[in-house]
Design a protein around this motif. Structure first.
Motif, PDB file in Angstrom:
ATOM      1  N   ASP A  56      -1.832   8.268 -13.428  1.00  0.00           N
ATOM      2  CA  ASP A  56      -3.118   8.206 -12.740  1.00  0.00           C
ATOM      3  C   ASP A  56      -4.233   8.506 -13.741  1.00  0.00           C
ATOM      4  O   ASP A  56      -3.978   8.713 -14.935  1.00  0.00           O
ATOM      5  CB  ASP A  56      -3.151   9.160 -11.543  1.00  0.00           C
ATOM      6  N   TYR A 111      -3.791   9.756 -17.511  1.00  0.00           N
ATOM      7  CA  TYR A 111      -4.172   8.879 -18.620  1.00  0.00           C
ATOM      8  C   TYR A 111      -5.131   9.604 -19.565  1.00  0.00           C
ATOM      9  O   TYR A 111      -5.038   9.468 -20.792  1.00  0.00           O
ATOM     10  CB  TYR A 111      -4.822   7.600 -18.095  1.00  0.00           C
ATOM     11  N   ARG A 161      -2.355   3.705 -24.161  1.00  0.00           N
ATOM     12  CA  ARG A 161      -1.794   2.607 -23.366  1.00  0.00           C
ATOM     13  C   ARG A 161      -0.305   2.423 -23.667  1.00  0.00           C
ATOM     14  O   ARG A 161       0.490   2.130 -22.769  1.00  0.00           O
ATOM     15  CB  ARG A 161      -2.562   1.311 -23.634  1.00  0.00           C
ATOM     16  N   LYS A 189       6.250   4.332 -12.538  1.00  0.00           N
ATOM     17  CA  LYS A 189       4.876   4.316 -12.032  1.00  0.00           C
ATOM     18  C   LYS A 189       3.923   4.539 -13.191  1.00  0.00           C
ATOM     19  O   LYS A 189       4.275   5.148 -14.200  1.00  0.00           O
ATOM     20  CB  LYS A 189       4.664   5.393 -10.974  1.00  0.00           C
ATOM     21  N   ARG A 190       2.711   4.049 -13.019  1.00  0.00           N
ATOM     22  CA  ARG A 190       1.722   4.211 -14.070  1.00  0.00           C
ATOM     23  C   ARG A 190       1.038   5.572 -13.941  1.00  0.00           C
ATOM     24  O   ARG A 190       0.926   6.114 -12.839  1.00  0.00           O
ATOM     25  CB  ARG A 190       0.675   3.091 -14.005  1.00  0.00           C
ATOM     26  N   TRP A 227       5.752   5.788 -20.096  1.00  0.00           N
ATOM     27  CA  TRP A 227       5.853   6.539 -18.846  1.00  0.00           C
ATOM     28  C   TRP A 227       6.264   5.621 -17.690  1.00  0.00           C
ATOM     29  O   TRP A 227       7.110   5.976 -16.866  1.00  0.00           O
ATOM     30  CB  TRP A 227       4.517   7.200 -18.546  1.00  0.00           C
ATOM     31  N   MET A 228       5.658   4.440 -17.644  1.00  0.00           N
ATOM     32  CA  MET A 228       5.978   3.467 -16.598  1.00  0.00           C
ATOM     33  C   MET A 228       7.454   3.084 -16.660  1.00  0.00           C
ATOM     34  O   MET A 228       8.144   3.003 -15.627  1.00  0.00           O
ATOM     35  CB  MET A 228       5.095   2.227 -16.774  1.00  0.00           C
ATOM     36  N   LYS A 229       7.950   2.868 -17.852  1.00  0.00           N
ATOM     37  CA  LYS A 229       9.350   2.485 -18.019  1.00  0.00           C
ATOM     38  C   LYS A 229      10.279   3.625 -17.618  1.00  0.00           C
ATOM     39  O   LYS A 229      11.347   3.401 -17.027  1.00  0.00           O
ATOM     40  CB  LYS A 229       9.604   2.080 -19.472  1.00  0.00           C
ATOM     41  N   ALA A 261       1.379   5.135 -21.848  1.00  0.00           N
ATOM     42  CA  ALA A 261       1.409   4.831 -20.413  1.00  0.00           C
ATOM     43  C   ALA A 261       2.543   3.858 -20.098  1.00  0.00           C
ATOM     44  O   ALA A 261       3.210   3.973 -19.059  1.00  0.00           O
ATOM     45  CB  ALA A 261       0.067   4.250 -19.971  1.00  0.00           C
ATOM     46  N   SER A 262       2.781   2.909 -20.993  1.00  0.00           N
ATOM     47  CA  SER A 262       3.889   1.965 -20.800  1.00  0.00           C
ATOM     48  C   SER A 262       5.235   2.671 -20.892  1.00  0.00           C
ATOM     49  O   SER A 262       6.171   2.356 -20.146  1.00  0.00           O
ATOM     50  CB  SER A 262       3.810   0.845 -21.845  1.00  0.00           C
TER      51      SER A 262
END
Length: 252
Positions: A155, A159, A140, A152-153, A146-148, A143-144
């Protein structure tokens, strides 16, 4: 795990030669080596949670309910034992809404993980000591990151790759290894190029023993499945950079 950088006398210098010899990328790496997440993880392990006596009535109610379910209906996942019920179940038992359940769970010494059971979204909860994280917790965080970086989150497939990366990395280091790769994509690709060359001219690697399957590749921007496929390269690249910067790393 085969070592492409650190355990072969010339590999590290060869990778540096690739970088110095004009290996070009549309992305210019920042040169940053991440240690932010391992520092946060180390600090969390030393944190002191509130004792049971200091919890308010609703917090105690959720704590007691989770503790009871873990004993009476244990659910095993990620090497831990959980209480596996929906947020609606906890909300009904506590007489609050599901948003309040989430807030209460975050305020007391509980860990959560969400997954699908029989097609229904289920929240796993367990009593946990500070710093007692599982692979999904580190995924998680990744994932954050990557989002930053990408806006985008990840998939579901991506994940899953993050979870496997967290599982294979030294405990607590996966988010920093991942962050360093994203910050230095061109350099990572140079290491990947070297790994592919070595695999193609030997007996493959631990994923694929057929050297004929290894062809030079380059992706212009970060790609999670590729990082997963060459995660051993990512770990060794991060470790090499840590050593170059004089920073303390795992196993060193």
């Amino acid at each position: 795990m085969k070592s492409f950088f650190l355990n072969q006398s010339s590999a590290k210098e060869e990778m540096k030669a690739i970088l110095a010899g004009g290996y070009k990328s549309p992305i210019v790496g920042s040169g940053k080596v991440s240690t932010t997440h391992i520092k946060a993880y180390s600090a969390e392990k030393c944190a002191v949670h509130r004792t049971y006596e200091k919890l308010n009535p609703r917090e105690r109610a959720l704590f007691d309910l989770v503790s009871s379910l873990v004993k009476s209906e244990p659910f095993h996942a990620s090497g831990r034992t959980w209480a596996a019920r929906s947020q609606a179940f906890y909300a009904d038992k506590l007489g609050v809404c599901t948003d309040q359940v989430r807030r209460i769970a975050k305020s007391i010494p509980l860990r959560s993980m969400t997954l699908l059971l029989e097609g229904k979204r289920c929240v796993l909860l367990r009593v946990a000591e500070p710093g007692d994280l599982v692979d999904e917790d580190f995924a998680r965080i990744m994932a954050s990151v990557w989002m930053k970086k990408k806006g985008k989150r990840p998939d579901a497939k991506e994940y899953g790759c993050l979870v496997h990366m967290a599982r294979e990395a030294p405990v607590g280091w996966a988010p920093d290894i991942f962050s360093t790769v994203l910050e230095n994509w061109s350099e990572f690709c140079a290491g990947m190029k070297l790994a592919i060359f070595m695999a193609a001219n030997s007996e493959g690697d631990h994923f694929d023993p057929d050297p004929a399957h290894f062809n030079e590749k380059f992706l212009p921007s970060p790609h999670i499945p590729t990082i997963r496929r060459f995660w051993h390269v990512a770990m060794e690249y991060h470790l090499m950079r840590m050593q170059d910067e004089g920073l303390e790393a795992w196993g060193v």
